[in-house]
Motif scaffolding. Structure first.
Motif, short mmCIF file in Angstrom:
data_model
loop_
_atom_site.label_atom_id
_atom_site.label_comp_id
_atom_site.label_asym_id
_atom_site.label_seq_id
_atom_site.Cartn_x
_atom_site.Cartn_y
_atom_site.Cartn_z
N LEU A 245 -111.07 -67.14 -58.00
CA LEU A 245 -110.90 -67.42 -56.58
C LEU A 245 -112.27 -67.24 -55.95
N SER A 246 -112.51 -67.99 -54.90
CA SER A 246 -113.83 -67.93 -54.29
C SER A 246 -113.68 -67.70 -52.79
N LEU A 247 -114.50 -66.80 -52.29
CA LEU A 247 -114.55 -66.51 -50.84
C LEU A 247 -115.88 -67.03 -50.34
N ALA A 248 -115.87 -67.72 -49.20
CA ALA A 248 -117.15 -68.23 -48.69
C ALA A 248 -117.15 -68.22 -47.17
N GLY A 249 -118.29 -67.90 -46.62
CA GLY A 249 -118.43 -67.92 -45.17
C GLY A 249 -119.07 -66.63 -44.69
N PRO A 250 -119.52 -66.63 -43.42
CA PRO A 250 -120.26 -65.47 -42.91
C PRO A 250 -119.47 -64.15 -42.96
#
Ligand SMILES: Cc1cc2nc3c(=O)[nH]c(=O)nc-3n(C[C@H](O)[C@H](O)[C@H](O)COP(=O)(O)OP(=O)(O)OC[C@H]3O[C@@H](n4cnc5c(N)ncnc54)[C@H](O)[C@@H]3O)c2cc1C
Length: 808
Positions: free
Chosen positions: A581-586
């Motif tokens: 799973l991938s988390l992305a963002g500020p």
């Protein structure tokens, strides 16, 4: 019969004969072909012999062009008449989508040097007076179409090969294949044994059975196919009298049929919806130059359209109806190349258009065997594009789907339903509950985008922007402004362990290996300096690595790694034993930090870190990088933890406004960061200098280094470039890939891929152009669905060119 040979080709259809011919052309003359009956005894003898250059994949189209151009040469050299009729061909469109498709096909043909013309229904009628104009809105005319005599062509290949020293044994059945410990083969036949260095399975209708001799289940299935031949027709005679030549071929999308002149009458073939597989489990060895019982009821819907569109056919007498079987792979393209995991074993089968493709298949396979490289981009035909998931039943479902869609358009955003869902990861149901719209790659389901709650999770198929457009825009905003969560299991994952792993990998990769606990990007090249693959390399120990690559190339790349394997090194394909799973963002760090005790502050866990840490109670490997180009993490776990991980992150993300995003958003986000991708920007026809890859370090030795240095010294002839495209404001369409790039009124290059970059509100494209034109600010045009749209070459990513977001 010889008792030993360098190569034994099994099967004397048009494909086996072409392989034999091309091997001799490349200087391998100790080669034999073994045919159980007579040459052409399989599907070849009853083929309609039609040939054309049109193909959805430009690389395959190029090989078809080669095939069509070869016939005069083999006819001249062998003295064998190939019955060549180059009458040209019309592909007729009855609606706007098909016309768009033809315009795009014509555009693709431009940079391959194909001379195809879009014509009006009136012009089509003039060329092919049998048709009724009112059913068509236009057509594509290709001069390089025609038909040949199937038997003549096969015999001509065989004669040329014999002249060069090859031997052909007819009425000789290969009954078994046994591999010796040194990788050579004992080919058992009913006329004795031949010891061979290499074997080629060109068994056509029996390719599956030949594969089974070595425990291989090839994804091949034969389908029944019918065509009929009319009695002589007055209209055909009148045309000949008036023009002095034969009628062109015609392909009619609406009727799902093709037509060509056959002597004084017409030949009409169909790809009917009610299609029927032939011998779906096993092809009988007793089948020999036989035909199947015709079933006119089955093709009645196509005949009805034919009689409407070409009224003269309705009154013509039917002289003959042919029903014969021929083979397909699940996606309709041939299966060519070295069989993964089996030394010195090659295939050239599932060639459904032997007279358009047989020459190219023979050429590339022979080059692959002789030079170790096919010499062309044959990814679309590589036997390694299917994995073990392409079982007999899967193949059956896909081939039937494919056959019945032969004249249907598959839109670029269309996901065909047969044989799905098959491979799913543990979070499949979770994501479905979030209204995921699914796609499939290498058999595995992956989320494309997430439809809004309460709305049907379905995407309209189109060449333009679909109903996904505004939803994907929101997903992009979530990532760029808050935090997005997605599944990233659809990477190929490999583990390399054992003493000597580092040394081995260093000799394959263009970049230096990362330090322990770090990850970096690298390319792998062939000795000629072409890109074999692009990988993320994560180092967890001195001789312990994870590699991440393109999932569709999992079997293709693992064949390559294993082909180069060093003693003591272990190479494992992790497949779905590792999911992600991938988390992305500020806010990605805030979310992840709230569920782990390990400090994720940049000082402690900088960009490109890769470590084994716990997320909640879940053991994970976490890499600090994402393909979005934002602050982000890829979290890899054993499948039994994936659901718990999803729930944990989803819960933890709520205070930060977490949202799901899919593959469509990822493609949009990577475009605005100018990240290339395997199979589009990076393919074996390009070099790292052309592709402007940054992962090139000339401080160590690696395969292909000498070629790279030579190219860098003279400068690459073309360069991967990045364009800002202005779509038609009235009806916006973004590039899809393979569009020609124009400059000063001439086609100078082609698009590899592109997308609408939602967050930056720009339509972007990647493409190759000559180096002298690859100058920031230079103005071009990209031909999108028949319209030349302005495009300007950009010097850097449109978003965050300094890469501050991902390093934050
Ligand atoms: C009705 C019909 C119309 C068609 N029209 C066209 C057309 O217009 N244009 C076009 O391009 N294509 C057409 N095709 C498709 C074309 O026929 C095939 O693409 C082509 O024949 C494939 O050739 P091949 O060499 O792969 O297979 P095959 O012709 O099946 O050859 C395989 C050979 O291998 C031999 N063999 C198998 N196993 C063994 C063994 N164990 N030992 C020894 N020998 C073995 C077989 O006897 C056979 O001769 C048509 C097909 C049909 C049925």
């Amino acid at each position: 019969m010889k008792v030993s040979a360098q190569v034994v080709v099994i099967g004397g259809g048009v494909v086996g004969a072409s392989v034999l011919y091309h091997l001799t052309e490349l200087g391998w003359t100790d080669v034999v072909l073994v045919e159980r009956k007579e040459l052409t005894a399989g599907s070849t003898w009853h083929a309609a012999g039609g040939m054309h250059t049109l193909n959805g994949d430009p690389n395959v189209a190029k090989l078809q062009q080669y095939t069509v151009g070869l016939y005069r040469e083999i006819e001249r050299r062998s003295g064998q008449n190939c019955g060549i009729h180059m009458n040209g061909g019309l592909t007729l469109a009855g609606d706007r989508e098909r016309m768009d498709w033809l315009r795009m096909a014509q555009a693709r043909g431009r940079y391959l040097g194909m001379d195809m013309e879009i014509i009006s229904p009136a012009e089509a009628k003039r060329m092919f007076p049998l048709l009724e104009e009112q059913y068509f809105i236009g057509a594509l005319f290709d001069r390089d179409e025609g038909h040949v005599d199937p038997s003549g062509v096969t015999q001509a290949y065989a004669a040329c090969a014999r002249q060069a020293g090859a031997e052909i044994y007819q009425h000789t059945w290969v009954s078994d294949l046994r591999q010796r410990p040194d990788g050579t083969w004992d080919v058992m036949t009913d006329a004795g044994e031949i010891h061979a260095e290499h074997i080629v399975n060109a068994g056509g209708l029996w390719a599956r059975e030949v594969g089974r001799m070595i425990g291989l289940e090839l994804p091949v299935l034969a389908m029944e196919h019918m065509y009929l031949i009319t009695e002589d027709m007055a209209e055909v005679a009148e045309y000949k009298a008036a023009t002095g030549h034969e009628l062109p071929m015609a392909m009619d999308f609406d009727g799902e049929l093709y037509l060509r002149q056959e002597r004084g009458g017409m030949l009409l073939g169909t790809y009917e919806q009610a299609c029927v597989p032939w011998s779906p489990r096993e092809t009988p060895w007793t089948f020999d130059q036989q035909l199947l019982t015709p079933d006119l009821d089955r093709i009645a819907p196509s005949l009805e359209v034919a009689f409407k569109h070409y009224p003269a056919l309705a009154t013509a007498g039917i002289k003959n109806v042919i029903n014969g079987p021929f083979t397909f792979s699940p996606d309709g393209n041939p299966l060519v190349g070295p069989v993964p995991g089996v030394r010195n074993c090659w295939v050239a089968c599932a060639v459904m258009a032997g007279f358009s493709q047989g020459g190219g298949v023979g050429l590339t396979l022979a080059r692959w065997m002789v030079d170790g490289d096919p010499g062309e981009d044959i990814w679309a035909m590589d036997v390694a594009r299917f994995g073990t998931w392409a079982s007999l039943a899967y193949t059956n479902a896909k081939v039937r789907e494919n056959y019945s869609r032969r004249f249907r358009i598959t839109f670029p955003n269309e996901e065909l339903p047969a044989g799905r869902p098959l491979h799913t990861t543990p979070v499949y149901d979770r994501l479905t509950a979030h209204n995921a719209v699914w796609g499939a790659g290498f058999g595995l389901e992956h989320p494309l985008w997430f439809q809004r709650p309460g709305e049907e999770p379905r995407e309209d198929v189109t060449f333009r922007r679909s109903n996904a457009h505004p939803v994907v825009a929101d997903e992009c905003t979530t990532v760029r402004e808050r935090v997005g969560l997605t599944e990233c299991s659809n990477f190929a994952k490999y583990r390399v362990t054992g003493a000597g792993s580092a040394e081995w990998l260093q000799g394959l990769f263009t970049n230096r290996l990362p330090r322990v606990g770090r990850i970096n990007l690298t390319a792998a090249l062939d000795p000629g300096g072409h890109i074999v693959g692009e990988f993320s390399v994560a180092r967890v120990g001195t001789d312990d690595f994870f590699l991440f690559g393109s999932q569709i190339a999992e079997a293709h790349h693992s064949r390559w790694f294993r082909g180069h394997l060093a003693d003591g090194v272990r190479f494992d394909v992790l497949a779905l034993s590792l999911v992600g799973l991938s988390l992305a963002g500020p806010r990605a760090r805030d979310v992840l930090q709230s569920v782990t005790g390990v400090s994720l502050a940049t000082a402690d866990y900088p960009f490109m870190t890769f470590r084994r840490i716990d997320i909640g109670m879940i053991p994970a490997h976490v890499g600090r990088m994402t393909y979005t180009g934002d602050l982000g993490y890829e979290i890899w776990v054993a499948p039994e933890y994936q659901r718990a991980l999803f729930d944990l992150l989803w819960q933890a993300g709520q205070p930060y406004g977490i949202g799901l995003f899919g593959f469509r958003a990822l493609m949009s986000l990577r475009m605005e960061k100018m990240f290339g991708t395997w199979a589009r920007e990076y393919r074996p026809i390009y070099t790292p200098a052309e592709a402007q890859m940054r992962s090139l370090r000339l401080d160590h030795d690696f395969i292909g280094r000498a070629a790279v240095e030579a190219e860098l010294a003279r400068g690459p002839a073309r360069k991967l470039s990045y364009f800002d495209v202005t779509p038609d404001p009235a009806e916006p369409a973004d590039v899809l890939g393979d569009e020609p790039i124009w400059h000063d009124g001439a086609v100078v290059g082609w698009v590899t891929s592109g997308a609408y970059a939602h967050y930056s509100a720009r339509s972007l494209a990647f493409g190759y152009v000559p180096s002298e034109l690859a100058v920031p600010g230079e103005r071009f045009e990209v031909e999108i669905i028949g319209q030349r749209r302005p495009a300007v070459l950009l010097p850097e990513p449109v978003l965050d060119p300094a890469g501050e977001r991902m390093r934050a």
